[in-house]
Design an enzyme around this catalytic site. Structure first.
Site, PDB file in Angstrom:
ATOM      1  N   SER A 190      77.414  23.749 -64.167  1.00 59.06           N
ATOM      2  CA  SER A 190      76.024  25.236 -63.339  1.00 59.06           C
ATOM      3  C   SER A 190      74.258  23.982 -64.027  1.00 59.06           C
ATOM      4  O   SER A 190      74.330  23.518 -64.586  1.00 59.06           O
ATOM      5  CB  SER A 190      75.931  26.366 -64.138  1.00 59.06           C
ATOM      6  OG  SER A 190      74.800  27.001 -63.457  1.00 59.06           O
ATOM      7  N   ASN A 217      74.275  25.339 -74.228  1.00 61.82           N
ATOM      8  CA  ASN A 217      73.887  25.167 -72.660  1.00 61.82           C
ATOM      9  C   ASN A 217      72.337  23.919 -73.885  1.00 61.82           C
ATOM     10  O   ASN A 217      72.436  23.684 -75.194  1.00 61.82           O
ATOM     11  CB  ASN A 217      72.547  26.398 -72.872  1.00 61.82           C
ATOM     12  CG  ASN A 217      71.884  26.044 -71.511  1.00 61.82           C
ATOM     13  OD1 ASN A 217      71.188  24.801 -71.256  1.00 61.82           O
ATOM     14  ND2 ASN A 217      71.025  27.603 -70.292  1.00 61.82           N
ATOM     15  N   THR A 218      71.267  23.060 -72.952  1.00 62.07           N
ATOM     16  CA  THR A 218      70.988  22.559 -74.056  1.00 62.07           C
ATOM     17  C   THR A 218      69.659  22.541 -75.071  1.00 62.07           C
ATOM     18  O   THR A 218      69.680  24.059 -74.975  1.00 62.07           O
ATOM     19  CB  THR A 218      68.818  22.478 -72.192  1.00 62.07           C
ATOM     20  OG1 THR A 218      68.636  23.436 -72.016  1.00 62.07           O
ATOM     21  CG2 THR A 218      70.119  21.491 -70.974  1.00 62.07           C
ATOM     22  N   CYS A 264      69.048  30.550 -71.160  1.00 59.34           N
ATOM     23  CA  CYS A 264      68.392  29.168 -70.155  1.00 59.34           C
ATOM     24  C   CYS A 264      66.871  29.205 -71.151  1.00 59.34           C
ATOM     25  O   CYS A 264      66.184  30.073 -71.164  1.00 59.34           O
ATOM     26  CB  CYS A 264      67.480  30.013 -69.055  1.00 59.34           C
ATOM     27  SG  CYS A 264      66.335  28.911 -68.256  1.00 59.34           S
ATOM     28  N   ASN A 298      77.610  31.182 -62.533  1.00 61.31           N
ATOM     29  CA  ASN A 298      76.832  30.960 -63.266  1.00 61.31           C
ATOM     30  C   ASN A 298      75.981  32.922 -62.656  1.00 61.31           C
ATOM     31  O   ASN A 298      75.213  32.345 -62.187  1.00 61.31           O
ATOM     32  CB  ASN A 298      76.420  30.109 -63.205  1.00 61.31           C
ATOM     33  CG  ASN A 298      75.027  30.022 -64.759  1.00 61.31           C
ATOM     34  OD1 ASN A 298      74.229  30.462 -64.916  1.00 61.31           O
ATOM     35  ND2 ASN A 298      76.369  29.248 -65.672  1.00 61.31           N
ATOM     36  N   GLY A 312      63.863  26.316 -64.196  1.00 62.34           N
ATOM     37  CA  GLY A 312      63.259  27.955 -64.427  1.00 62.34           C
ATOM     38  C   GLY A 312      64.432  28.483 -63.193  1.00 62.34           C
ATOM     39  O   GLY A 312      63.666  29.300 -62.271  1.00 62.34           O
ATOM     40  N   LEU A 313      65.635  28.360 -63.337  1.00 59.79           N
ATOM     41  CA  LEU A 313      67.111  28.800 -62.375  1.00 59.79           C
ATOM     42  C   LEU A 313      66.538  29.092 -60.718  1.00 59.79           C
ATOM     43  O   LEU A 313      66.426  30.246 -60.867  1.00 59.79           O
ATOM     44  CB  LEU A 313      66.684  30.107 -63.272  1.00 59.79           C
ATOM     45  CG  LEU A 313      67.379  30.200 -64.339  1.00 59.79           C
ATOM     46  CD1 LEU A 313      66.872  32.091 -65.254  1.00 59.79           C
ATOM     47  CD2 LEU A 313      68.373  29.713 -64.820  1.00 59.79           C
ATOM     48  N   LYS A 339      75.291  26.727 -59.458  1.00 55.97           N
ATOM     49  CA  LYS A 339      73.950  27.075 -59.730  1.00 55.97           C
ATOM     50  C   LYS A 339      73.905  28.107 -60.190  1.00 55.97           C
ATOM     51  O   LYS A 339      73.931  29.747 -59.838  1.00 55.97           O
ATOM     52  CB  LYS A 339      73.079  26.756 -58.889  1.00 55.97           C
ATOM     53  CG  LYS A 339      71.300  26.472 -59.045  1.00 55.97           C
ATOM     54  CD  LYS A 339      70.916  26.013 -60.293  1.00 55.97           C
ATOM     55  CE  LYS A 339      69.623  26.471 -60.644  1.00 55.97           C
ATOM     56  NZ  LYS A 339      69.195  25.947 -61.926  1.00 55.97           N
TER      57      LYS A 339
HETATM   58  C1  SIN Z   1      67.051  25.819 -65.340  1.00 52.43           C
HETATM   59  O1  SIN Z   1      67.357  26.483 -64.289  1.00 52.43           O
HETATM   60  O2  SIN Z   1      65.892  25.797 -65.681  1.00 52.43           O
HETATM   61  C2  SIN Z   1      67.733  25.332 -65.987  1.00 52.43           C
HETATM   62  C3  SIN Z   1      69.079  26.633 -66.793  1.00 52.43           C
HETATM   63  C4  SIN Z   1      69.587  26.371 -68.171  1.00 52.43           C
HETATM   64  O3  SIN Z   1      69.091  25.498 -68.650  1.00 52.43           O
HETATM   65  O4  SIN Z   1      70.077  27.406 -68.166  1.00 52.43           O
END
Ligand code: SIN
Length: 305
Positions: free
Chosen positions: A21, A193-194, A131, A100, A72-73, A45
């Site tokens: 995503s 995730n990150t 996130c 997602n 930021g989604l 996304k």
């Molecule tokens: C984001 O849109 O900031 C990234 C989504 C995520 O890291 O979950």
């Protein structure tokens, strides 16, 4: 002929490769480049109840073997996704897609998950409780076993499709969160995730990212992701999707040995839009090289206990 198929929560994938995503839009963009029906599936996304403009720019910082994002989604909101994105996707993708879902409260997660659960083309709901780039939602649900369980249970009560909870690596014990989600009824988990990261511009002496911090991803995080996938897979029985720094067919196989049933490819799509196509094409040859007849048979070979 080798067998690349896997079973993800009751649905057979032709192969375990799933664009992650946030790195593959709503699919349509990549369908201009190649036939995306070769994918196992893809996770679209992150979608929220209301449209979101996202965070201020700059949102991206380059790093050695990776990048930091603070998007930021950003997304058009669930109603527009259902009315515009999914019909467009149907014109170029005949498989089930992974939806997602992002949120800022339990009720919001439930609402958006319910709306997407009603869509025929959706096969799985991936609930993003990880996130790192938003306040008051996202990761705040993914860093506590009880909050993770609360979201899982609330969503599970209201949907029919398999629920996969996407976990944050920004915790001390990711396996404890995975166990809490499993106990609350999750059908699967996806991780990682990150990782929260930061860069500073030496000329301005200010953070590169407007929001100061963001999520670090890319090849540099692969060993950390692999270890966390292995930790989680050692403690739960539900399928695990491995994510984090995957950039080759070899990485996919390593993730599966660590316990992953399927593997999401993220930042690599941003470096090379053909990354997933190339990984899928390389899989049979790499399997033959390591004498793997069937990918299903190697899942979790390195799981402890
Ligand atoms: C984001 O849109 O900031 C990234 C989504 C995520 O890291 O979950």
């Amino acid at each position: 002929m080798v067998d690349t198929t896997v079973d993800l929560c009751g649905i057979t994938l032709d192969n375990p490769v799933i664009p992650a995503s946030g790195t593959f839009g709503y699919g349509y963009e990549f369908a201009q480049l190649y036939d995306i029906n070769i994918l196992g599936t893809f996770s679209f996304k992150g979608t929220t109840k209301e449209p979101r403009f996202g965070n201020p720019t700059p949102r991206i910082a380059e790093c050695t073997a990776g990048m930091i994002n603070s998007v930021g989604l950003q997304n058009p909101g669930v109603e527009k996704v259902i009315a515009e994105e999914l019909p467009r996707l149907k014109s170029c993708f005949s498989k089930k897609v992974m939806a997602n879902v992002g949120g800022f409260s339990v009720d919001e997660y439930v609402y958006t998950a319910q709306r997407l659960d009603e869509c025929d083309c959706v096969g799985w709901l991936e609930i993003n409780i990880s996130c790192p780039n938003v306040h008051g939602g996202g990761m705040s649900f993914g860093t506590s076993p009880s909050a993770a369980a609360q979201v899982t249970e609330a969503v599970k009560k209201r949907v029919r499709k398999p629920v996969i909870i996407k976990l944050s690596p920004n915790v001390t014990d990711i396996a404890a969160i995975a166990e809490a989600c499993e106990a609350a009824g999750a059908d699967g988990i996806s991780l990682i995730n990150t990782l929260l990261g930061m860069r500073i511009d030496l000329r301005t002496r200010k953070p590169v990212i407007a929001n100061r911090k963001g999520g670090f991803s890319g090849e540099a995080i692969f060993p950390i992701a692999l270890r966390m996938v292995n930790d989680a897979a050692s403690r739960v029985k539900i399928p695990v999707i491995g994510i984090g720094g995957v950039a080759s067919a070899e990485n996919v196989i390593e993730m599966m040995l660590a316990g992953a049933t399927a593997v999401e490819v993220g930042a690599a799509n941003l470096v090379d839009p053909f990354a997933c196509r190339d990984i899928i094409n390389a899989l049979p040859t790499v399997m033959q090289k390591y004498r793997i007849q069937s990918l299903k048979e190697i899942i979790g070979e390195c799981v402890n206990g």
